[in-house]
Design a protein around this motif. Structure first.
Motif, PDB file in Angstrom:
ATOM      1  N   SER A   8      -9.937   3.663 -12.280  1.00 47.57           N
ATOM      2  CA  SER A   8      -8.818   2.722 -12.355  1.00 47.57           C
ATOM      3  C   SER A   8      -7.589   3.297 -11.680  1.00 47.57           C
ATOM      4  O   SER A   8      -7.399   4.499 -11.601  1.00 47.57           O
ATOM      5  CB  SER A   8      -8.461   2.401 -13.814  1.00 47.57           C
ATOM      6  OG  SER A   8      -9.518   1.736 -14.421  1.00 47.57           O
ATOM      7  N   VAL A  17      -6.940  -1.220  -9.214  1.00 50.76           N
ATOM      8  CA  VAL A  17      -8.374  -0.930  -9.298  1.00 50.76           C
ATOM      9  C   VAL A  17      -8.724  -0.893 -10.782  1.00 50.76           C
ATOM     10  O   VAL A  17      -8.089  -0.176 -11.550  1.00 50.76           O
ATOM     11  CB  VAL A  17      -8.724   0.421  -8.641  1.00 50.76           C
ATOM     12  CG1 VAL A  17     -10.200   0.740  -8.853  1.00 50.76           C
ATOM     13  CG2 VAL A  17      -8.405   0.400  -7.165  1.00 50.76           C
ATOM     14  N   VAL A  20     -13.794   0.612 -11.942  1.00 52.04           N
ATOM     15  CA  VAL A  20     -14.809   0.341 -10.930  1.00 52.04           C
ATOM     16  C   VAL A  20     -15.936   1.377 -11.008  1.00 52.04           C
ATOM     17  O   VAL A  20     -15.678   2.569 -11.126  1.00 52.04           O
ATOM     18  CB  VAL A  20     -14.141   0.382  -9.537  1.00 52.04           C
ATOM     19  CG1 VAL A  20     -15.181   0.501  -8.449  1.00 52.04           C
ATOM     20  CG2 VAL A  20     -13.299  -0.859  -9.333  1.00 52.04           C
ATOM     21  N   GLY A  39      -8.083  -3.533  -3.345  1.00 50.90           N
ATOM     22  CA  GLY A  39      -8.267  -2.201  -3.906  1.00 50.90           C
ATOM     23  C   GLY A  39      -9.210  -1.315  -3.110  1.00 50.90           C
ATOM     24  O   GLY A  39      -9.448  -0.177  -3.492  1.00 50.90           O
ATOM     25  N   LYS A  40      -9.721  -1.812  -1.981  1.00 47.65           N
ATOM     26  CA  LYS A  40     -10.727  -1.019  -1.269  1.00 47.65           C
ATOM     27  C   LYS A  40     -10.146   0.241  -0.638  1.00 47.65           C
ATOM     28  O   LYS A  40     -10.717   1.323  -0.767  1.00 47.65           O
ATOM     29  CB  LYS A  40     -11.431  -1.883  -0.216  1.00 47.65           C
ATOM     30  CG  LYS A  40     -10.498  -2.603   0.718  1.00 47.65           C
ATOM     31  CD  LYS A  40     -11.196  -3.725   1.446  1.00 47.65           C
ATOM     32  CE  LYS A  40     -10.315  -4.337   2.513  1.00 47.65           C
ATOM     33  NZ  LYS A  40      -8.931  -4.672   2.131  1.00 47.65           N
ATOM     34  N   VAL A  43      -9.390   2.778  -3.299  1.00 49.22           N
ATOM     35  CA  VAL A  43     -10.579   3.514  -3.727  1.00 49.22           C
ATOM     36  C   VAL A  43     -10.884   4.638  -2.740  1.00 49.22           C
ATOM     37  O   VAL A  43     -11.108   5.789  -3.125  1.00 49.22           O
ATOM     38  CB  VAL A  43     -11.775   2.547  -3.861  1.00 49.22           C
ATOM     39  CG1 VAL A  43     -13.079   3.330  -3.959  1.00 49.22           C
ATOM     40  CG2 VAL A  43     -11.604   1.670  -5.081  1.00 49.22           C
ATOM     41  N   ARG A  53      -5.592   9.143  -9.200  1.00 54.17           N
ATOM     42  CA  ARG A  53      -6.138   8.026  -9.962  1.00 54.17           C
ATOM     43  C   ARG A  53      -5.501   7.944 -11.347  1.00 54.17           C
ATOM     44  O   ARG A  53      -4.851   8.885 -11.806  1.00 54.17           O
ATOM     45  CB  ARG A  53      -7.645   8.176 -10.088  1.00 54.17           C
ATOM     46  CG  ARG A  53      -8.055   9.340 -10.986  1.00 54.17           C
ATOM     47  CD  ARG A  53      -9.560   9.483 -11.017  1.00 54.17           C
ATOM     48  NE  ARG A  53     -10.028  10.303  -9.913  1.00 54.17           N
ATOM     49  CZ  ARG A  53     -10.917  11.307 -10.072  1.00 54.17           C
ATOM     50  NH1 ARG A  53     -11.419  11.568 -11.251  1.00 54.17           N
ATOM     51  NH2 ARG A  53     -11.310  12.008  -9.049  1.00 54.17           N
ATOM     52  N   PHE A 209     -14.978  -6.110  -2.672  1.00 56.91           N
ATOM     53  CA  PHE A 209     -13.954  -5.994  -3.708  1.00 56.91           C
ATOM     54  C   PHE A 209     -13.187  -7.288  -3.841  1.00 56.91           C
ATOM     55  O   PHE A 209     -12.934  -7.995  -2.873  1.00 56.91           O
ATOM     56  CB  PHE A 209     -12.950  -4.895  -3.351  1.00 56.91           C
ATOM     57  CG  PHE A 209     -13.461  -3.512  -3.597  1.00 56.91           C
ATOM     58  CD1 PHE A 209     -14.281  -2.901  -2.673  1.00 56.91           C
ATOM     59  CD2 PHE A 209     -13.111  -2.822  -4.751  1.00 56.91           C
ATOM     60  CE1 PHE A 209     -14.752  -1.616  -2.894  1.00 56.91           C
ATOM     61  CE2 PHE A 209     -13.577  -1.540  -4.985  1.00 56.91           C
ATOM     62  CZ  PHE A 209     -14.400  -0.941  -4.050  1.00 56.91           C
ATOM     63  N   GLY A 212      -9.340  -5.791  -7.446  1.00 52.93           N
ATOM     64  CA  GLY A 212      -9.533  -4.492  -8.055  1.00 52.93           C
ATOM     65  C   GLY A 212     -10.889  -4.278  -8.685  1.00 52.93           C
ATOM     66  O   GLY A 212     -11.120  -3.253  -9.319  1.00 52.93           O
ATOM     67  N   LYS A 213     -11.784  -5.263  -8.542  1.00 53.88           N
ATOM     68  CA  LYS A 213     -13.115  -5.081  -9.109  1.00 53.88           C
ATOM     69  C   LYS A 213     -14.167  -5.251  -8.022  1.00 53.88           C
ATOM     70  O   LYS A 213     -13.905  -5.876  -6.995  1.00 53.88           O
ATOM     71  CB  LYS A 213     -13.373  -6.142 -10.191  1.00 53.88           C
ATOM     72  CG  LYS A 213     -12.574  -5.915 -11.451  1.00 53.88           C
ATOM     73  CD  LYS A 213     -13.056  -6.885 -12.515  1.00 53.88           C
ATOM     74  CE  LYS A 213     -12.046  -6.995 -13.632  1.00 53.88           C
ATOM     75  NZ  LYS A 213     -11.714  -8.379 -13.940  1.00 53.88           N
TER      76      LYS A 213
END
Lengths: 251, 318, 316
Positions: A8, A17, A20, A39-40, A43, A53, A209, A212-213
Motif C-alpha cells: 500500500s 496503491v 496489492v 498506481g502502476k 508500484v 511504501r 491497474f 490503486g488495485k
C-alpha cells in the motif's frame, strides 16, 4: 522471484496503491498498464526503493527489497526512468561505466571494462561512445542509458514508460530491443506502458491497474479483452485479433 | 474571508493603534480639542498608522504581482532580490548624493530595485531547473550578492551600524513630514488593480499572452516597475520588512485562488491587517519600549511561512 | 594523464601564491617578525579554503546544481547572531569575546547543534527533499537576520566596532589553538568521509540513478549534509563569513577539470580555493591596504561570476 503482499501507498490522505498482491513471472516481459493515477508507476518505484511504501512486503528472491543490501540489490535489479536530465557532462562511455558502480565502486577492473565494451557494442554505440550525452539525439541518449543498465548486468530490469516521447519507429525498435534483452540475455523486464497495443504485442504478462488495485493479471490474451479494458479505462473499446495479437481500438 | 469583516477589523485595530503609545491620549481629550492630544494625534499617531497601513498594502501587493509574473508562490520582493537591490540604491544615494534628498533616494532605490528584479526575472525565465523551490533560492543568492555590495560600501564609509539602522524596518520614527513619500504607493496599487487581468495573463506565459493579444514584455516590465517602485518607497521611508510580500499573497491564494482582479483587494486588506497587528503587538510586548516591526514581522512571518511550506511540501512528499 | 598535469600545475600555482603572500614586501630585518605574523594566517587560510571548497563541492553534488551554495543553509546569519548575542548580552570584554578559542568552540557547537536539529526533523519525516531543507534554512536565516538587525541597531557603537570585526571575514581572529582544533576537526571529517567519497560520483547523477546503482541514498546524503555543515561552520567560525568563495572556486574547478570524478575535483577545488584566498588576501593587504575586506573582494568577484552564470542562456 519478485512478488508483493498487501502493498500500500498513500499520498497524504489519498491511497494510491491499495493492498496489492502480484507476482512477476521470471524471465518474461511484464507490462503494467492502467489509466493515469492508477498506481502502476508508484508500484514500480516502490520495487526500486525510489518511493517509500506505506505497508506491505515486496519480496525479491525470498527477501524483502528493503532488507537487501543496497549494493547487492543493485546487482540484481535496476530501474530506468525517463526523467534523465543530467547536470553532468558525461560521455556515453562514462555513463555506461557508471553501470559497473555496484561491482567496483568506481575503480574499474578488467572485467568491468569488458562488460562496458560489450554493453556499448550491444547497443551499437561504438562509433559515438566518446560523444557527450547532451550532444546526442533523444533516441541515442536512451540507448546509452539502456547500455548502462545492461552493463549493470542485473537479472531484473524495470523501465518506466520507455516509449514516452518517442515516435513510432523508435518505439518499435525499443520494444524489439526489450524483447531481445529478454530472449538473449535472459532478463526479466518490467515495463510501465501507456500504449496498450505495444504492451499487447510485446509482453508475456500484463498487470492491469485501476484505482490503486490490480483488476486483472495474466497473459496478453487474458488481459487484452473488451471487458477488462472497458472497466479499466471506462470507455468503449473493441478488440480485434490481428495476426494472432489482440489489438485494441478505442477511437 | 469576508472583506467587510476584515475592513471592520482594520478600522478597529486602527483606532486601537492610535491610542497605544508612551504618552497616553484619551478620546475625550481629543474631542475636547485638547491641543497637546491633538498634536500627538496628528504629528505622531496618525502618520504612523497611515504609514503602517500603506506599507502593508504596498508590500503585499508587490508580492502578489511578483508571484503572478514569476508563476511561483515562493517569490516576493524579499526572495526576488527587490528589497536588497532597493537597499543598495538607497545607501548609494545616502553616501554619494547626500544632499539630494528623498527624491534622489527613492529614485535610486527604484532604479536598483528595477535592475535587480529584472535580473532575477531573466534568471527565472532562463533556468532549466524549474523546481518551484529552486527559484526563490537563487533569488536569495542574488540578494546575498547585492547585499554584500551594500555592506562593502557601508564598510568603506564606516557606516555599518548606521546601515543596520536605516535598513531595519521601523515605524517608531515616523512623524508628520517624513513619511509622505509613502503616498507614492497608493496610485501604484490602483494602477495594479486596473490592469490586474493583464498581470494574470502575463503570468500564464509569453505564448499564452501573445495568443490573447497581450504585449507580454510591456506587461512584464510594467509589473516589475510597479513592484520596484512600491518596494523602493517602503525601503526608503520605513526600511525593509521581510515576509509580508511572501506570506500575505499566499494566504489569500489558499483562501480565494489566483484570479488577481478578485484577490488584489483581499491581498491589500490582509496585508494592512497583518502589519497593523504586528505593529500593535510590537508596541505592547515590552511596553513602554517597542520592538521594531522588522523583528515582529520576522518572527510571526517566518512562523507562518514555515507552517505553510510544511503543510504544502511535506504533505506532498510524504 | 592530462588531469594529473592539471593537478600538478595547480599545485605549482598554489605554492607560488603561497610564497607571494609570505614573502611580499618584507622590510629588511623584519623577516622573523613578518613570518611570525603571516605563517599562522597562511595556515588558517589554507584550512578555511579546504573547508569551503570541499564543502561547497560536496554540497553542489548533493543538490545536483552548480548555482546553489551552502550559504543558503542559513549558517552565516546564525554565525552573525551568535556573535551579536554574545557581545550584546555579555559585552565585548567578556571571556567569550576575548578568548578567541572559547568563542570559536561555542560558535561551532551552536551552528552544529542547530543544523543537526533541523536535519533530524526533516530526515526523520522521511522527506528527502534537499531543496525543501534549503528553503527552510533560508527562512530561518531571514529570521536570524531580523534578530541581528534589531540587536545591532541598539548595541553600543563601541561594542559594535568589536562585533564588526567578526562580521567581515578576516584572518585576525586566528590563533594557534584554533588552528590546532580546526585541523583536528577537519581531519576527523576527512577520515569519516574518505571511504564514502566514491559515492559522490554516483550521487551527482541524481537521486534515482544513485539508488538504482545501489547507493543507500538517504544515509549517504544525511552524512554528507552533516559533513558539509561541519566544514562550512568550521570555516565560518575561523575566518568569518565568506559567502561566495566556495561558489567561485567550485565553478572554476569544474571549468578547469572537466571530470565527474570527485577524487580529482576535490583536490583541484581545494588547491584553487587556496590560490584564490591567498591572492585575495595579498591584494587586500598590499594593494587595497586593508581598505577592502577579503569578504567584499571575494563577494564582488564571486557575485559577478554568479550573475554571469545565471544570466547565461540555459544555465542548469
Amino acid at each position: 522471484m519478485l512478488k508483493s503482499k498487501r502493498l500500500s501507498k498513500k499520498y497524504g490522505k489519498k491511497t494510491v496503491v491499495k493492498e496489492v498482491d502480484f507476482h512477476i513471472p521470471h524471465g518474461k516481459i511484464t507490462s503494467l498498464i492502467g489509466p493515469n493515477g492508477a498506481g502502476k508507476s508508484t508500484v514500480l518505484n516502490m520495487i526500486a526503493r525510489l518511493i517509500e511504501r506505506e505497508s506491505g512486503d515486496i519480496m525479491f528472491k525470498e527477501k524483502d527489497v528493503l532488507e537487501w543490501n543496497s549494493t547487492e540489490l543493485a546487482k540484481n535489479l535496476s530501474i530506468l526512468k525517463q526523467s534523465n536530465s543530467l547536470y553532468l557532462k558525461l560521455t556515453i562511455k562514462e555513463l555506461v561505466e557508471f553501470g559497473r558502480f555496484p561491482y567496483s565502486k568506481g575503480n574499474l577492473t578488467a572485467e568491468d571494462r569488458e562488460k562496458v565494451d560489450i554493453a556499448i557494442e550491444y547497443m551499437e554505440l561504438d562509433d559515438i561512445k566518446d560523444r557527450y550525452l547532451d550532444e546526442l539525439s533523444g533516441g541515442q541518449r536512451q540507448r546509452a542509458y539502456i547500455a548502462m543498465v545492461i552493463a549493470q548486468d542485473t537479472e531484473y530490469l524495470m523501465l518506466d514508460e520507455p516509449l514516452n516521447n518517442i515516435d513510432i519507429k523508435h518505439s518499435k525498435n525499443m520494444m524489439r530491443l526489450i524483447r531481445k534483452l529478454c530472449n538473449e540475455l535472459h532478463k526479466t523486464v518490467i515495463l510501465v506502458m501507456h500504449d496498450l497495443n505495444f504492451a499487447s504485442c510485446y509482453s508475456d504478462y500484463i498487470i492491469a491497474f485501476k484505482d490503486g488495485k490490480i483488476l486483472k493479471a495474466g497473459n496478453a490474451e487474458e488481459v487484452m479483452t473488451r471487458e477488462v479494458l472497458e472497466e479499466i479505462y471506462e470507455l468503449p473499446v473493441a478488440i480485434h485479433n490481428i495476426e494472432g495479437r489482440n489489438i485494441c481500438v478505442y477511437y | 474571508m469576508n472583506r467587510l469583516i476584515v475592513s471592520i477589523i482594520i478600522i478597529m485595530l486602527s483606532i486601537a493603534s492610535v491610542f497605544v503609545g508612551v504618552v497616553g491620549i484619551e478620546l475625550d481629550a481629543i474631542l475636547r480639542g485638547d491641543s497637546h492630544a491633538l498634536l500627538i494625534l496628528f504629528v505622531s499617531r496618525l502618520p504612523r498608522l497611515t504609514a503602517v497601513l500603506i506599507t502593508g498594502i504596498a508590500l503585499s501587493v508587490a508580492g502578489l504581482i511578483m508571484q503572478q509574473l514569476a508563476r511561483n508562490k515562493y517569490v516576493s520582493p524579499q526572495t526576488g532580490a527587490t528589497i536588497f537591490s532597493a537597499q543598495l540604491g538607497f545607501i548609494i544615494a545616502m553616501v554619494y548624493f547626500n544632499e539630494a534628498g528623498k527624491k534622489m533616494e527613492i529614485g535610486l532605490a527604484f532604479l536598483f530595485a528595477m535592475i535587480g528584479t529584472t535580473i532575477f526575472m531573466i534568471m527565472v525565465q532562463r533556468t532549466k531547473f524549474k523546481n518551484v523551490i529552486y527559484i526563490p533560492l537563487i533569488g536569495m543568492m542574488l540578494g546575498n550578492v547585492i547585499s554584500a555590495v551594500t555592506e562593502f560600501i557601508s564598510y568603506r564609509y564606516n557606516i555599518v551600524q548606521n546601515l543596520k539602522d536605516w535598513s531595519a524596518g521601523n515605524f517608531s520614527l515616523i512623524l508628520k513630514g517624513n513619511y509622505e513619500t509613502l503616498y507614492i504607493c497608493l496610485p501604484l496599487v490602483i494602477i495594479a488593480f486596473i490592469y490586474a487581468n493583464y498581470f494574470n495573463i502575463a503570468g500564464m506565459g509569453d505564448d499564452f499572452a501573445k495568443n490573447l493579444g497581450v504585449n507580454y514584455k510591456l506587461v512584464l516590465y510594467s509589473g516589475l516597475g510597479i513592484v520596484s517602485l512600491l518596494t523602493a518607497g517602503v525601503v526608503v521611508t520605513v526600511g525593509s520588512i521581510p515576509f509580508v510580500g511572501l506570506i500575505v499573497p499566499n494566504l489569500v491564494s489558499i483562501l480565494k485562488g489566483d484570479r488577481m482582479k478578485m484577490t488584489l483587494i483581499d491581498t491589500a486588506l490582509l496585508g494592512a491587517m497583518f502589519l497593523i497587528v504586528c505593529d500593535i503587538v510590537g508596541r505592547l510586548i515590552i511596553f513602554p519600549y517597542e520592538l521594531p516591526i522588522g523583528l515582529t514581522v520576522g518572527v510571526v512571518g517566518s512562523g507562518i511561512f514555515l507552517l505553510m511550506i510544511w503543510r504544502r511540501e511535506v504533505k506532498r512528499a510524504a | 594523464m592530462q588531469l594529473n598535469k592539471k593537478k600538478f600545475l595547480l599545485l605549482l600555482l598554489t605554492i607560488c601564491s603561497l610564497c607571494l603572500y609570505l614573502f611580499i614586501d618584507i622590510k629588511p630585518g623584519t623577516f622573523d617578525y613578518a613570518m611570525k605574523l603571516r605563517l599562522p594566517k597562511v595556515a588558517g587560510v589554507i584550512l578555511a579554503a579546504v573547508c569551503l571548497s570541499a564543502g561547497t563541492l560536496i554540497f553542489q553534488t548533493l543538490v545536483n546544481n552548480r548555482i546553489l551554495t551552502p550559504c543558503i543553509l542559513g549558517l552565516t546569519p546564525l554565525y552573525v547572531l551568535t556573535q551579536t548575542v554574545i557581545i550584546f548580552f555579555w559585552g565585548s570584554t567578556s571571556l567569550l569575546v576575548v578568548n578567541k578559542t572559547a568563542n570559536f568552540l561555542l560558535t561551532i557547537v551552536i551552528m552544529l547543534m542547530c543544523s543537526m536539529f533541523l536535519y533530524r526533523i526533516l530526515f526523520e519525516r522521511q522527506s528527502q527533499n534537499i531543496l525543501l531543507l534549503l528553503l527552510i534554512g533560508t527562512v530561518l536565516g531571514s529570521l536570524f537576520s531580523s534578530f541581528n538587525q534589531t540587536l545591532q541597531r541598539i548595541i553600543d557603537p563601541n561594542e559594535f566596532m568589536v562585533l564588526q570585526n567578526k562580521l567581515f571575514a578576516s584572518l585576525t581572529n586566528i590563533n594557534a589553538e584554533i588552528l590546532f582544533l580546526g585541523a583536528i576537526l577537519l581531519f576527523s571529517v576527512i577520515i569519516w568521509c574518505y571511504k564514502d567519497l566514491k559515492y559522490l560520483d554516483v550521487i551527482s547523477m541524481g537521486k534515482e540513478q544513485a539508488i538504482s546503482l545501489g547507493v543507500n541514498y538517504k544515509q549517504k546524503v544525511k552524512k554528507f549534509m552533516l559533513a558539509v555543515t561541519i566544514l562550512i561552520s568550521l570555516a565560518t567560525a575561523m575566518i568569518g563569513p565568506v559567502t561566495f568563495l566556495g561558489f567561485l572556486v567550485v565553478n572554476v574547478t569544474h571549468e578547469i577539470i572537466k571530470t565527474y570524478k570527485h577524487k580529482y575535483l576535490i583536490i583541484a577545488s581545494v588547491l584553487i580555493g587556496c590560490i584564490t584566498i591567498l591572492l585575495g588576501q595579498t591584494l587586500v593587504e598590499n594593494v587595497f591596504h586593508f581598505n577592502a575586506t577579503l569578504t567584499s573582494l571575494i563577494t564582488f568577484t564571486g557575485g559577478s561570476y554568479f550573475i554571469y552564470m545565471v544570466m547565461r542562456e540555459n544555465n542548469a
